[in-house]
Structure formats: C-alpha cells, structure tokens
Design a protein around this motif. Structure first.
Motif, PDB file in Angstrom:
ATOM      1  N   ASN A   7       0.816  -1.216   0.000  1.00 41.94           N
ATOM      2  CA  ASN A   7       0.000   0.000   0.000  1.00 41.94           C
ATOM      3  C   ASN A   7       0.852   1.269   0.000  1.00 41.94           C
ATOM      4  O   ASN A   7       0.442   2.315   0.530  1.00 41.94           O
ATOM      5  N   GLY A   8       2.055   1.167  -0.565  1.00 45.00           N
ATOM      6  CA  GLY A   8       2.940   2.341  -0.638  1.00 45.00           C
ATOM      7  C   GLY A   8       3.832   2.514   0.583  1.00 45.00           C
ATOM      8  O   GLY A   8       4.586   3.484   0.658  1.00 45.00           O
ATOM      9  N   TYR A   9       3.777   1.579   1.541  1.00 43.21           N
ATOM     10  CA  TYR A   9       4.592   1.687   2.757  1.00 43.21           C
ATOM     11  C   TYR A   9       5.795   0.741   2.734  1.00 43.21           C
ATOM     12  O   TYR A   9       6.380   0.452   3.776  1.00 43.21           O
ATOM     13  N   GLY A  10       6.146   0.257   1.520  1.00 41.23           N
ATOM     14  CA  GLY A  10       7.219  -0.733   1.405  1.00 41.23           C
ATOM     15  C   GLY A  10       8.543  -0.275   1.982  1.00 41.23           C
ATOM     16  O   GLY A  10       9.278  -1.068   2.579  1.00 41.23           O
ATOM     17  N   GLN A  11       8.857   1.009   1.844  1.00 36.96           N
ATOM     18  CA  GLN A  11      10.148   1.485   2.360  1.00 36.96           C
ATOM     19  C   GLN A  11      10.246   1.283   3.871  1.00 36.96           C
ATOM     20  O   GLN A  11      11.337   1.197   4.423  1.00 36.96           O
ATOM     21  N   TYR A  12       9.119   1.238   4.548  1.00 38.74           N
ATOM     22  CA  TYR A  12       9.143   1.065   6.005  1.00 38.74           C
ATOM     23  C   TYR A  12       9.005  -0.395   6.432  1.00 38.74           C
ATOM     24  O   TYR A  12       9.442  -0.755   7.512  1.00 38.74           O
ATOM     25  N   TYR A  37       9.585  -8.820   5.819  1.00 37.01           N
ATOM     26  CA  TYR A  37       9.208 -10.027   5.076  1.00 37.01           C
ATOM     27  C   TYR A  37      10.342 -10.553   4.205  1.00 37.01           C
ATOM     28  O   TYR A  37      10.113 -11.366   3.313  1.00 37.01           O
ATOM     29  N   ARG A  38      11.558 -10.068   4.475  1.00 36.57           N
ATOM     30  CA  ARG A  38      12.708 -10.487   3.687  1.00 36.57           C
ATOM     31  C   ARG A  38      12.835 -12.013   3.718  1.00 36.57           C
ATOM     32  O   ARG A  38      12.746 -12.621   4.782  1.00 36.57           O
ATOM     33  N   GLY A  39      12.972 -12.628   2.542  1.00 37.15           N
ATOM     34  CA  GLY A  39      13.128 -14.079   2.475  1.00 37.15           C
ATOM     35  C   GLY A  39      11.818 -14.848   2.516  1.00 37.15           C
ATOM     36  O   GLY A  39      11.819 -16.064   2.366  1.00 37.15           O
ATOM     37  N   MET A  40      10.699 -14.169   2.708  1.00 33.89           N
ATOM     38  CA  MET A  40       9.408 -14.875   2.749  1.00 33.89           C
ATOM     39  C   MET A  40       8.768 -14.895   1.378  1.00 33.89           C
ATOM     40  O   MET A  40       8.843 -13.913   0.643  1.00 33.89           O
TER      41      MET A  40
END
Ligand code: MTE
Length: 305
Positions: free
Chosen positions: A286-291, A296-299
């Motif tokens: 929803n546009g909050y990916g930078q935060y 969820y790295r690796g998922m």
C-alpha cells in the motif's frame, strides 16, 4: 470546532501545523455528551508524524463515516452508519494479557489518558478493491505492548472484538464467527506504523468506524484493522482470524497489500479511491514498502498471502 490553535504553548510543543487537540475530548464524558459543550481542561498537544502521514488529500469525512465495513451491524456499506448508534462504548475495558509479565485490564479512558495521541494520515486499501485516505487519531500499539512487558514467548498478537448481539444486530447471523478476531506477528504489531485509533478527523471515533478502539495497519488490507477491540493477547502461536476462518483460500493471515497476488475472485492490481472516477494502481504494501518490506525479507509472499 474541535481542533484549536494554542498560541500559549512553548516551542517544544509546537507542531508543524500548530494545531492542538484537547485530550479530554476523546474521553468518556466527551464521547457521551457530545463534544461541543466541552470547555476548559488541560490542552494536550496532538503531534503530527509527518514522516508517516501521507500528503494525499483525505477522503471526505462523509465517506469515511458513511461507507463502511462492520459486519456486526450488517453487510451493506450503509449499515454501520445506520445501525451502530446503539452501541454503548462506555463503560469499556480492554484486557491485555497472555505472554507478558504485567497483564492488565484498562478502562478505555485510562488507556487514552496514558498515551500521547497523534494524527496519522494513512491510506487504507480494502481487500474488495477500494481505498480511502483517513486522518486517524491514535497512538502506537508498541507503547501498549511495552507496558505489559512481553515474555520471550510472545511471537504474535491476537485481537478480539466485542460480542454483544443485543447492540450488534449483525451478530444474529453467522456471516462470520463472532467475535471478530484478528492477529499480527509481534514485529508487525510493534512496528511504528501500527496504531490503535481512538479518533478520526480530529474527533472521537464514530461507532461505525470501530469506537472506542480499533487497530490500523496501513500496509495491510483493511480487514486486518479490527474494530471495537476488547482484548489484546500476546501469544506464542499464530492466532485464528475471522476472515481466514471464513474463507481460508481467499484471506490469508498476512494480507499485506500486494498488487501481484490476486484475490481468487478478482484482481488486486488496481483500486478505486473513493471519490475518484478512474481506478489507480495499487502499490506493494500500500505504498509503505520502504518502512515494512524488511519485515518479510526471504518470505514467499505468494504462499504467505
Ligand atoms: N472489524 C470488525 N469488528 N468487524 C468488521 O466487519 N471489517 C473490516 C475492518 N474491521 C470489520 C472490522 C474491513 S473488511 C474493513 S475494509 C475495515 O474494517 C473498514 O474500516 P472502515 O469502515 O472504518 O473504513
């Protein structure tokens, strides 16, 4: 007028907008009596988290409070505004328990008094394919979680909402398993973007929006935002959630906004911003990916939808 200028506050208190709210207006007396009659009392600064708030124009209040999902009051978008007026939000207690050193039962007004209220203007993307921009008033969930001192076993947070069929006519039907339940992983719950809201548009939260306390997790589909919360439990295992129990293939536990993973019955690539004519592209998280993308790295977010 509920938001006031407060010229007599120090530089430390001055926010970018120079706007202040009375904390009192969120407390029981205000909620019960109507806000216009309030006068006097200590002024509390309402701080603005500019970094997290969007500068996009907020959706008109009449839409935020008139186009809702709150199945406890019916399944039509107009039902909550029409039927939630009879819900009594005082007295109201919130139990915080489970895997923690200091479980507590808090009267809602004590919870509000204990926390610094902030305005957060967030996008909200419903799993159904519409979205809004909502100026919430609330406080970070992480502050409440810290207060109960989680143990090492606290891996998830479970939210339970009110079950009171006498005031929630939709609960007379089994459209969902009542009470409505939601859950987050603990790192999602203590993320600074995750808030408990007690107001919107600088005013007390209307019943149809989840009074007196609702969860807001802006990078997830709107149904994760449980309304009218009565219990928050720190738990070791992933908790059951209402929509996942009802349709596990359609609604996963994570439910991060993801334009690349379609709902089995419709695309999630675009959305209709309420008030706009053309559909716009849906953004990952929803546009909050930078935060939040790091959570969820690796998922595999296709399996963990
Ligand atoms: N919470 C409860 N208790 N019951 C519900 O039916 N609906 C969810 C969520 N929280 C719901 C709920 C859904 S599907 C959405 S999109 C949002 O609330 C809608 O919030 P809003 O009506 O304040 O915009």
């Amino acid at each position: 007028m509920l938001i006031r200028h407060a010229p007599d506050l120090t530089d430390n208190d001055v926010t970018d907008h120079g706007l202040y709210l009375r904390r009192r207006q969120f407390l029981g007396a205000a909620a019960g009596l109507g806000l216009a009659g309030l006068a006097g009392g200590a002024q509390a600064a309402l701080s603005f988290s500019k970094g997290f708030s969007t500068t996009e124009p907020p959706t008109p209040k009449k839409d935020v409070t008139g186009y809702n999902n709150f199945y406890e009051f019916g399944t039509d978008k107009a039902d909550p505004a029409e039927h939630a007026g009879g819900l009594k939000t005082r007295p109201w207690t919130v139990r915080v328990d489970g895997e923690c050193e200091k479980p507590m039962t808090l009267a809602i007004d004590d919870l509000i008094k204990a926390n610094k209220l902030e305005e957060r203007i967030y996008r909200m993307r419903c799993v159904e394919g519409w979205s809004m921009v909502i100026p919430w008033v609330g406080f970070p969930l992480k502050d409440l979680i810290a207060a109960v001192q989680p143990t090492a076993k606290a891996k998830y947070v479970a939210f339970e909402t009110l079950k009171r069929p006498s005031e929630m006519p939709g609960q007379r039907w089994d459209v969902l398993q009542w009470p409505y339940r939601e859950g987050l992983r603990i790192d999602e719950a203590v993320h600074p973007l995750t808030i408990l809201a007690v107001g919107l548009y600088g005013d007390v939260l209307p019943n149809q929006n989840g009074a007196p306390l609702r969860l807001v997790v802006p990078w997830k589909y709107g149904f994760k935002g449980a309304k009218s919360i009565v219990r928050i439990s720190l738990v070791e295992k992933q908790p059951a959630t209402a929509w996942n129990l009802s349709a596990p293939r359609e609604y996963g536990f994570y439910s991060n906004v993801n334009p690349a993973v379609d709902h089995p019955r419709w695309s999630q690539a675009t959305e209709r911003r309420i008030g706009e004519f053309r559909r716009r592209e849906t953004l990952p998280f929803n546009g909050y990916g930078q935060y939040v993308a790091d959570l969820y790295r690796g998922m595999d977010l296709r399996t963990n939808f």
